[in-house]
Design a protein around this motif. Structure first.
Motif, PDB file in Angstrom:
ATOM      1  N   ASP A  14       0.866  -1.187   0.000  1.00  0.00           N
ATOM      2  CA  ASP A  14       0.000   0.000   0.000  1.00  0.00           C
ATOM      3  C   ASP A  14       0.896   1.228   0.000  1.00  0.00           C
ATOM      4  N   PRO A  41       3.713  -1.118  -6.002  1.00  0.00           N
ATOM      5  CA  PRO A  41       3.622  -2.447  -6.625  1.00  0.00           C
ATOM      6  C   PRO A  41       4.984  -3.057  -6.928  1.00  0.00           C
ATOM      7  N   VAL A  58      -3.153  -6.400  -0.488  1.00  0.00           N
ATOM      8  CA  VAL A  58      -2.884  -5.498  -1.611  1.00  0.00           C
ATOM      9  C   VAL A  58      -3.982  -4.447  -1.743  1.00  0.00           C
ATOM     10  N   ASP A  59      -3.560  -3.184  -1.816  1.00  0.00           N
ATOM     11  CA  ASP A  59      -4.488  -2.101  -2.129  1.00  0.00           C
ATOM     12  C   ASP A  59      -4.671  -2.069  -3.644  1.00  0.00           C
ATOM     13  N   LEU A  60      -5.817  -1.602  -4.110  1.00  0.00           N
ATOM     14  CA  LEU A  60      -6.049  -1.549  -5.554  1.00  0.00           C
ATOM     15  C   LEU A  60      -5.535  -0.260  -6.182  1.00  0.00           C
ATOM     16  N   MET A  62      -2.851   2.695  -6.163  1.00  0.00           N
ATOM     17  CA  MET A  62      -1.543   3.128  -5.657  1.00  0.00           C
ATOM     18  C   MET A  62      -0.940   4.128  -6.631  1.00  0.00           C
ATOM     19  N   GLY A  69      -3.146  -2.173  -8.261  1.00  0.00           N
ATOM     20  CA  GLY A  69      -3.181  -3.400  -7.483  1.00  0.00           C
ATOM     21  C   GLY A  69      -3.691  -4.589  -8.273  1.00  0.00           C
ATOM     22  N   VAL A  87      -7.409  -8.434  -0.886  1.00  0.00           N
ATOM     23  CA  VAL A  87      -7.520  -7.054  -1.358  1.00  0.00           C
ATOM     24  C   VAL A  87      -8.083  -6.201  -0.222  1.00  0.00           C
ATOM     25  N   THR A  89      -9.319  -2.408   0.285  1.00  0.00           N
ATOM     26  CA  THR A  89      -9.634  -1.326  -0.633  1.00  0.00           C
ATOM     27  C   THR A  89     -10.822  -0.491  -0.178  1.00  0.00           C
ATOM     28  N   CYS A 105      -7.086 -12.936  -6.586  1.00  0.00           N
ATOM     29  CA  CYS A 105      -7.136 -12.679  -5.139  1.00  0.00           C
ATOM     30  C   CYS A 105      -8.067 -13.686  -4.482  1.00  0.00           C
TER      31      CYS A 105
END
Length: 220
Positions: A14, A41, A58-60, A62, A69, A87, A89, A105
């Motif tokens: 993130d 990433p 994981v953030d979508l 960035m 993401g 995820v 988000t 995911c």
């Protein structure tokens, strides 16, 4: 005497450092875990190789890339990553959620969810399960109902190229470089696309772009 279990190694990718700190705070006293932070990433991908985490968060969104993401998840899976991916988000779009699940995911949880739910999501994917909030799961299921996909708009070849880049998560500057046109042209064409597709914002345009190409793949 049985040795205590090692902490769960969680890689949080993130671009906001406070998010990794938040995971340490949220999981404290609930889940014994070691949080490893990666702010982009590319650094997240390198950390996956180097740190051997057991779960990836994981953030979508960035940086300037709205759905970076998603591309990272696909890249990780293509490179052989087998760890569960959760995820984390603010995106509530069922179209984006479905794409994340199709990309590899194992679960999705909202950043504004209660701490207990966030921990439940992490625990569930860590033990090999799946996690999607009930309301989001219903919306994803409704995407497949008859009539859910609108009639596709008529687009010029340039509009199609730019819309495809938007659906792929590229930012305006990246699109300009990718297509070989100016930033201003991308901005102007994107406004035209918003008008044609009835989008009210860039985020809404991303959703409609993904829907547009999903309809094309389905022959609609």
């Amino acid at each position: 005497m049985t040795a205590p279990a090692a902490p769960l190694r969680v890689l949080v990718i993130d671009d906001h450092p406070v998010v990794a700190e938040g995971w340490e705070r949220i999981t404290h006293g609930r889940i014994d875990c070691q949080v490893i932070a990666a702010p982009s990433p590319s650094r997240g991908f390198r950390a996956w190789r180097r740190e051997a985490p057991q779960v990836l968060v994981v953030d979508l969104t960035m940086g300037d890339a709205k759905l970076a993401g998603l591309r990272l998840i696909e890249r990780l899976r293509a490179a052989g990553a087998t760890q569960p991916i959760l995820v984390f988000t603010m995106h509530r779009s069922p179209i984006i959620a479905r794409r994340a699940l199709q990309g590899g995911c194992n679960g999705i949880v909202m950043k504004d969810s209660p701490s207990e739910e966030i921990c439940d999501a992490l625990s569930e994917v860590a033990r090999g399960g799946d996690y999607v909030p009930a309301d989001l799961a219903r919306k994803i299921a409704l995407l497949d109902r008859p009539g859910a996909v609108p009639v596709r708009a008529r687009l010029t070849p340039r509009e199609t190229d730019i819309l495809r880049a938007i659906a792929g998560g590229l930012a305006y500057r990246e699109i300009a470089d990718h297509v070989g046109i100016s930033y201003k042209t991308v901005s102007n064409v994107s406004q035209t696309l918003k008008d044609k597709l009835g989008a009210t914002s860039f985020a809404d345009l991303v959703v409609k772009a993904i829907r547009h190409f999903e309809a094309a793949e389905d022959g609609i």
